[in-house]
Design a protein around this motif. Structure first.
Motif, PDB file in Angstrom:
ATOM      1  N   GLU A 181       0.829  -1.204   0.000  1.00  0.00           N
ATOM      2  CA  GLU A 181       0.000   0.000   0.000  1.00  0.00           C
ATOM      3  C   GLU A 181       0.864   1.255   0.000  1.00  0.00           C
ATOM      4  OE1 GLU A 181      -2.655   3.114   0.459  1.00  0.00           O
ATOM      5  OE2 GLU A 181      -2.763   1.166  -0.527  1.00  0.00           O
ATOM      6  N   ARG A 233       0.648   4.127  -2.715  1.00  0.00           N
ATOM      7  CA  ARG A 233       0.271   5.472  -2.245  1.00  0.00           C
ATOM      8  C   ARG A 233       1.310   6.528  -2.611  1.00  0.00           C
ATOM      9  NH1 ARG A 233       0.013   9.918  -0.354  1.00  0.00           N
ATOM     10  NH2 ARG A 233      -0.966  10.652   1.574  1.00  0.00           N
ATOM     11  N   ARG A 253      -6.478   9.701  -1.285  1.00  0.00           N
ATOM     12  CA  ARG A 253      -6.226   8.249  -1.365  1.00  0.00           C
ATOM     13  C   ARG A 253      -7.500   7.470  -1.061  1.00  0.00           C
ATOM     14  NH1 ARG A 253      -6.022   4.053  -3.039  1.00  0.00           N
ATOM     15  NH2 ARG A 253      -4.650   2.317  -2.489  1.00  0.00           N
ATOM     16  N   GLN A 254      -8.278   7.952  -0.108  1.00  0.00           N
ATOM     17  CA  GLN A 254      -9.550   7.300   0.188  1.00  0.00           C
ATOM     18  C   GLN A 254     -10.506   7.376  -1.000  1.00  0.00           C
ATOM     19  OE1 GLN A 254     -11.366   8.344   4.001  1.00  0.00           O
ATOM     20  NE2 GLN A 254      -9.371   9.034   4.755  1.00  0.00           N
ATOM     21  N   SER A 283      -9.513   4.933  -3.744  1.00  0.00           N
ATOM     22  CA  SER A 283      -9.728   3.522  -3.416  1.00  0.00           C
ATOM     23  C   SER A 283     -11.153   3.070  -3.735  1.00  0.00           C
ATOM     24  CB  SER A 283      -9.434   3.278  -1.936  1.00  0.00           C
ATOM     25  OG  SER A 283     -10.394   3.923  -1.111  1.00  0.00           O
ATOM     26  N   ASP A 286      -7.107  -0.317  -1.507  1.00  0.00           N
ATOM     27  CA  ASP A 286      -6.040  -0.456  -0.512  1.00  0.00           C
ATOM     28  C   ASP A 286      -5.926  -1.933  -0.146  1.00  0.00           C
ATOM     29  OD1 ASP A 286      -4.412  -0.533   1.696  1.00  0.00           O
ATOM     30  OD2 ASP A 286      -5.297   1.207   2.673  1.00  0.00           O
TER      31      ASP A 286
END
Length: 588
Positions: free
Chosen positions: A214, A218, A235-236, A239, A251
């Motif tokens: 991850e 990232r 990033r959220q 995903s 993730d």
């Protein structure tokens, strides 16, 4: 093949035609092509391979099951890989039966490739029982069918080694993503990320082992894709699946536990049959498995919705509206489509990153601060300014794409047909009553065999300042009603045809009547060409999405400057031997 003939005669003909002669393995060195004959057996990639193996080994598995005590030894087969678990003496009896009678059924077990995993306290006893068999003994663990069986420490080391290799692969892909972001994203989401899915589904409690993977996704892969570093909140967002406004880059440290739990629930019916040593598929409750899959899918979708709602509360209102635009049906297919040049699905690195910036409202670099019309330039102005002709260009691309698909299923398809004139002014409605008025498309055979339908396209930018306080549903209804008021009365009364407004937004979303139109057209094309409805509809939405996306990108980067006042002489009018060569003529 003989076993299949006895157990399943309908399948025998296919298997005999496929495997009665050796398969050709092609060898190609870019200069010449040759082949060798392989008698190995079932060809890799054959869709009938599992059925071929299942029927082929069935007589052998039946014999083995009768030779041992099912309560003390349980066997499980996957294709030609055999496995047994139970008491040591009974497992030894099973192994002896397999070695003795396996060759009679065309199955040749190899002790050098066989591993017996035992507990530490049973190792000495196992060594005595399996002495002379050539079977390898271990108390640690062993790889099995792409996963691993053994102690917690062995499983952790196995997964850690795998993750280390995947980290290197993602790093290499990140280097490619700098120049080919679209191809790299497609390679990751459609191939690479599925390498660890099987391990996640078969080994529990390993989510923390995916932290290094991850981290590289990232910090290296996503920045290489989008062209800049990202925040934790972004990033959220990324995903999430594409249909929820993300990029589909999950993730792996989060998905691990979910994948294992889902796999365990889906396979519990099959697990029960293996424990009971039941070989009859009649006892496999397929309806229950289908129902369980639907429930799990619904739970997964609900979790995505909840995560999407949570993210919406953490972003500003402009970003929330952009994410709503990205969640429109068909708006994100450019991210999920394979980058095929033959279909026009490829984007260069600038186009791809501009599309990402447009999707999430990021600033697009290297565009003029002011438009040639005098207004301050930004994305909202660029997509609504009529200077340069890009608004009508966008409209025409969507019109022509729809007309192309209509020609696949309908007849008498016309682009920009002229409406019949209204001779009696008393029949004029409140809409467009001008002579020589035109609509965008007309076709026969969409809603009825001989029925003529007329279409008019409208594309609007939902983030325009005038729409700031309006939702997408309200905007769709607003523009559909505007088109209906303008043309429907005249089309119904004068043309004796039906009218369908085709309304789209600049992010690729469609209004309700447009969605209904595409579903109906896809069903007609699928029926005519004997294709799958879902494939046709997917292709239709992808073509429209790329047409919209390209026209938007061109309007962002395209020139809007006025023509130079100093007109150049056309090349056709130049006498090349009369071109002045001294410097002072150039400045006149």
């Amino acid at each position: 093949v003989h076993n299949i003939r006895e157990l399943c005669p309908p399948f025998h003909q296919y298997s005999e035609n496929t495997y009665q002669i050796p398969a050709k393995l092609i060898i190609n060195d870019a200069v010449r092509t040759d082949f060798i004959l392989s008698e190995e057996g079932c060809t890799q990639g054959d869709v009938a391979a599992m059925a071929f193996y299942a029927l082929g080994v069935r007589p052998l598995t039946t014999r083995l099951s009768t030779a041992v005590d099912k309560e003390k030894c349980k066997q499980s087969w996957y294709a030609d890989d055999s496995t047994a678990v139970g008491k040591l003496l009974e497992v030894r009896r099973w192994w002896d039966e397999l070695c003795q009678h396996g060759p009679d059924y065309g199955y040749y077990p190899k002790p050098s490739k066989t591993v017996l995993i035992v507990k530490e306290e049973q190792f000495k006893n196992a060594k005595e029982i399996f002495n002379g068999t050539g079977v390898k003994l271990t108390t640690v663990g062993e790889r099995h069918l792409g996963a691993v069986i053994g102690s917690d420490a062995f499983r952790e080391k196995y997964v850690t080694d795998k993750v280390s290799k995947w980290v290197k692969d993602v790093e290499e892909l990140s280097k490619i993503a700098v120049e080919e972001p679209q191809a790299a994203l497609s390679a990751y989401t459609k191939a690479m990320c599925h390498r660890w899915t099987f391990i996640q589904r078969t080994i529990p409690n390993i989510g923390h082992l995916f932290d290094p993977l991850e981290n590289v996704v990232r910090t290296k892969f996503i920045p290489a894709i989008v062209g800049r570093d990202i925040s934790d909140l972004e990033r959220q967002i990324f995903s999430l699946p594409v249909r929820y406004g993300g990029l589909g880059i999950a993730d792996p440290s989060v998905t691990s536990d979910r994948e294992y739990s889902t796999s365990k629930k889906v396979t519990q019916n099959l697990t029960r049959l293996i424990i009971q040593q039941d070989q009859f598929l009649e006892n496999y409750e397929s309806d229950q498995v289908t129902s369980e899959l639907q429930i799990l899918k619904a739970i997964r979708e609900e979790s995505f919705k909840q995560r999407s709602k949570e993210i919406m509360t953490q972003v500003d209102s402009d970003t929330a509206k952009l994410l709503q635009n990205a969640q429109e049906k068909g708006a994100g297919v450019w991210l999920t489509a394979l980058p095929l040049t033959s279909l026009g699905y490829t984007l260069n690195k600038e186009e791809f990153r501009d599309s990402i910036r447009l999707r999430y409202g990021w600033k697009i670099p290297n565009i003029p601060a002011y438009c040639v019309c005098g207004e301050r330039n930004d994305i909202n102005h660029t997509l609504t300014c009529k200077t340069g002709g890009y608004v009508i260009f966008r409209h025409n691309r969507i019109r022509d794409t729809n007309a192309e698909f209509l020609r696949e299923a309908c007849y008498d398809v016309q682009v920009e047909p002229e409406l019949l004139s209204i001779d009696n002014k008393e029949f004029c409605g409140k809409g467009n009553n001008t002579d020589r008025a035109r609509l965008d498309i007309s076709a026969r055979g969409l809603w009825g065999p001989f029925q003529k339908t007329m279409f008019d396209v409208r594309i609007f930018h939902p983030n325009a300042p005038s729409y700031k306080n309006k939702g997408l549903a309200e905007l769709y209804k607003l523009h559909e009603n505007a088109k209906i008021r303008e043309y429907q009365h005249r089309v119904l009364q004068t043309e004796k045809a039906s009218f369908t407004p085709l309304v789209y937004n600049t992010y690729g979303g469609m209004a309700p009547q447009s969605l209904a139109f595409h579903r109906k057209l896809a069903s007609l094309v699928a029926e005519k060409r004997n294709e799958t409805y879902n494939d046709v509809l997917s292709c239709m939405r992808t073509k429209l999405c790329f047409a919209m996306l390209r026209s938007v990108l061109i309007s962002i980067r395209g020139s809007r400057g006025k023509r130079s006042q100093k007109m150049e002489t056309p090349i056709s009018c130049i006498s090349f031997n009369l071109i002045p060569s001294t410097q002072h003529y150039e400045t006149l």
